[in-house]
Design a protein around this motif. Structure first.
Motif, mmCIF file in Angstrom:
data_model
loop_
_atom_site.group_PDB
_atom_site.id
_atom_site.type_symbol
_atom_site.label_atom_id
_atom_site.label_comp_id
_atom_site.label_asym_id
_atom_site.label_seq_id
_atom_site.Cartn_x
_atom_site.Cartn_y
_atom_site.Cartn_z
ATOM 1 N N LEU A 270 38.063 38.152 44.766
ATOM 2 C CA LEU A 270 38.759 38.796 45.954
ATOM 3 C C LEU A 270 39.851 37.604 46.384
ATOM 4 O O LEU A 270 39.738 36.549 46.439
ATOM 5 N N VAL B 247 41.533 42.895 45.005
ATOM 6 C CA VAL B 247 40.346 42.483 43.999
ATOM 7 C C VAL B 247 40.723 42.427 42.591
ATOM 8 O O VAL B 247 41.652 43.386 42.220
ATOM 9 N N TYR C 134 35.349 45.767 50.011
ATOM 10 C CA TYR C 134 35.453 45.980 48.579
ATOM 11 C C TYR C 134 34.699 46.886 47.985
ATOM 12 O O TYR C 134 33.445 47.050 48.576
#
Lengths: 112, 113
Positions: free
Chosen positions: B33, B93, B25
């Motif tokens: 997440l 995300v 990420y």
């Protein structure tokens, strides 16, 4: 009880037609979304509404127009359908601060 | 800005083998997440989510994921693959605002008998 429901599930239509996909959520969420999933499974956000107000409007042709009559509903209207509009359209919702998105089952649109 | 990168668009494992699906990420703030699973012709279902309470997150169907800030990773694992695990898996995300939610490009998992 279905949390996020969208209709129709399958839609086959000719180029140039206008069609709508309806979405309703019974989770009491403030935020609703429309996502498009193409043939390669890529998920792309199209629109996001929070309490009936548009907050995300990604680069989407203006043939696509979302409408949110109340915070439980977010409909997607598509004008002058093109072959490239063929995809799966997912409606989703999330609580304003919960950060988990809940998806509907998808609407498979085929333009011929 | 937030984003996720899933390494490997297709992963094949034998039944009973370890499943490892990779996700990295990019986020300027502590992220939320997620891993979602999509079975054929169905919508996306939440597998698990990380919200900073614990770095190792356990989800449904025996899956788990570990948040590693030093590696900016959130890989999904399962010790023993079942045939029923064959599906598309998406990492995602979200920032604190919750309205911005970004998915990775997906990893298709095939389980070989």
């Amino acid at each position: 009880d279905t949390a996020v429901s969208q209709t129709p599930k399958y839609l086959v239509t000719q180029m140039g037609n206008d069609k709508s996909i309806k979405c309703e959520q019974n989770l009491g969420h403030d935020t609703m979304y429309w996502y498009k999933q193409d043939s390669k499974k890529f998920l792309k956000i199209m629109f996001s509404y929070n309490n009936k107000e548009l907050i995300i409007n990604e680069t989407v042709p203006n043939r696509f127009s979302p409408k949110s009559p109340d915070k439980a509903h977010l409909n997607l209207h598509i004008n002058s359908l093109e072959l490239g509009d063929s995809a799966v359209y997912f409606c989703a919702s999330s609580p304003q601060s919960g950060n988990t998105i809940y998806f509907g089952e998808g609407s498979w649109l085929t333009v011929v | 800005a937030q984003s996720v990168t899933q390494l490997g668009s297709h992963v094949s494992v034998s039944e009973g083998a370890l499943v490892l699906l990779r996700c990295n990420y990019s986020s300027s703030v502590p992220p939320y997440l997620f891993w979602y699973v999509q079975y054929p012709n169905q919508g996306l279902q939440l597998l698990l989510k990380y919200t900073s309470a614990a770095t190792l997150v356990k989800g449904i169907n025996g899956f788990e994921a570990e948040f590693k800030k030093s590696e900016t990773s959130f890989h999904l694992t399962k010790p023993s693959a079942h045939m029923s695990d064959a599906a598309e898996y998406f990492c995602a995300v979200s920032g604190e605002a919750g309205n911005q939610f970004y998915f990775g490009t997906g990893t298709s998992l095939t389980v070989i008998p």
